[in-house]
Design an enzyme around this catalytic site. Structure first.
Site, PDB file in Angstrom:
ATOM      1  CG  ASP A 176      -1.922   1.153   1.190  1.00 29.37           C
ATOM      2  OD1 ASP A 176      -1.753   2.067   0.350  1.00 29.37           O
ATOM      3  OD2 ASP A 176      -2.844   1.161   2.006  1.00 29.37           O
ATOM      4  CG  HIS A 181      -0.105   5.790   4.364  1.00 32.22           C
ATOM      5  ND1 HIS A 181      -0.911   6.040   5.462  1.00 32.22           N
ATOM      6  CD2 HIS A 181      -0.897   5.161   3.447  1.00 32.22           C
ATOM      7  CE1 HIS A 181      -2.122   5.569   5.224  1.00 32.22           C
ATOM      8  NE2 HIS A 181      -2.145   5.053   4.017  1.00 32.22           N
TER       9      HIS A 181
END
Length: 272
Positions: A176, A181
Site C-alpha cells: 500500500d 503515508h
C-alpha cells in the site's frame, strides 16, 4: 431503492475479478517487523521456523479495494478505510501463491456517505474492507448494521503499544504505497497535518501484543474485526483496553484520550 444508473447501489454484487499473488518468506518476515515483531520473535522473523501472521494476507489483497476506487465507485482522494474484518480458514504457508476472488458484497447508505464492502476470499481466508465514501450516500438504500457497542464494566486487559516514527514508511513496502503515508504534501491534501499510519498496520500492531496478553500465539488468530475511528501518526503511543468475551477478546485503542480503533474483536485458535 434509487434505480438511477449513477446510484452507488448499482455497485452491489460487482465482480472485481480474480488475481493470483505470490509471496516468499522475506515478505512475511518484513511484514512481521513492520507491525512490531521483535528480533527475538524467531518464529515470526526467522525463516527456519517461520509462522506467518494471518493479517499478512491483507497486504496481498489490497488490490481489490483499490480496483473498486479506480473503477469510479467513489472519489479515491476523499474515501477512507472505515473498518476491516478477517476470517482465517487455514494457516498461511511460509511462501507460495494465493488465488484471490474479489467482489462488492454490499453498499450501505449512511445519508451523507456510502459504505462499500469489498470481500476478498481464497482457501486460506475471507477478508472484508469497509470503505467510507463521503458524498455518495442518499440513494435510499439500507443503512446497514450498527457498530459493536463498547462493553459495560471495567476492562480485563490494559497495555500500551509504542509505534515507531518510521513504521508507516516501512509498512508501505508491503504494497500500500499511497503517498499520504509518506509525503507531507499528499497527507495535507487528504486533510491530515502529516503522514499517518495505515489503518491495517495499526490494527496488526495492536493484535500482536494482544495475543500475548491472553496467552495466545499471534499466528493462531482466526478472527479479527476493527473500526478505524481516528488517524494514528507514526511515533504515537496506543493505549489499549480489552474485555474477555467467551473465546474472544473485545478491544479498543486510543491515543491521548481519542479513540482510534473501536469495535475491536480478536479470536485465537485454542491450542493444548
Amino acid at each position: 431503492m434509487d434505480l438511477d444508473e449513477a446510484s452507488p447501489g448499482r455497485w452491489r454484487g460487482r465482480d472485481l475479478g480474480t488475481r493470483t499473488v505470490r509471496y516468499d518468506d522475506r515478505d512475511a518476515i518484513l511484514y512481521a517487523l513492520a507491525v512490531g515483531a521483535a528480533a527475538t520473535d524467531l518464529d515470526l522473523v526467522f525463516e527456519d521456523r517461520l509462522r506467518v501472521l494471518p493479517t499478512f494476507a491483507l497486504t496481498r489483497a489490497q488490490w481489490a479495494p483499490d480496483a473498486l476506487g479506480s473503477a469510479g465507485a467513489f472519489d479515491v482522494k476523499t474515501a477512507v478505510h472505515g473498518a476491516q474484518r478477517l476470517r482465517v480458514r487455514r494457516p498461511l504457508p511460509s511462501s507460495g501463491e494465493l488465488e484471490l476472488i474479489a467482489r462488492v458484497a454490499e453498499v450501505w447508505d449512511k445519508g451523507a456517505a456510502a459504505i462499500f464492502e469489498v470481500v476478498v476470499e481464497c482457501e486460506y481466508f475471507e477478508a472484508t474492507w469497509s470503505l467510507f465514501a463521503p458524498g455518495r450516500g442518499g440513494f435510499h438504500g439500507d443503512r446497514g448494521p450498527s457498530g459493536r457497542k463498547r462493553p459495560d464494566g471495567p476492562p480485563d486487559h490494559e497495555f500500551s503499544v509504542d509505534t515507531s516514527p518510521r513504521q508507516a514508511a516501512l509498512y508501505r513496502l508491503l504494497g500500500d504505497r499511497h503517498p499520504m503515508h509518506i509525503d507531507p504534501e499528499a497527507a495535507r491534501t487528504a486533510g491530515m497535518p502529516r503522514p499517518f499510519m495505515h489503518g491495517l498496520c495499526t490494527l496488526a500492531a495492536v493484535t500482536l501484543p494482544l495475543s500475548g496478553e491472553i496467552g495466545a500465539h499471534p499466528a493462531d488468530l482466526v478472527a479479527l474485526d476493527g473500526r478505524f475511528a481516528a488517524p494514528v501518526f507514526p511515533g504515537d503511543r496506543l493505549q489499549v483496553i480489552g474485555w474477555d468475551d467467551g473465546d474472544a477478546v473485545l478491544f479498543e485503542a486510543a491515543v491521548g484520550g481519542t479513540t482510534v480503533i473501536s469495535g475491536g474483536r480478536a479470536q485465537f485458535r485454542v491450542t493444548t
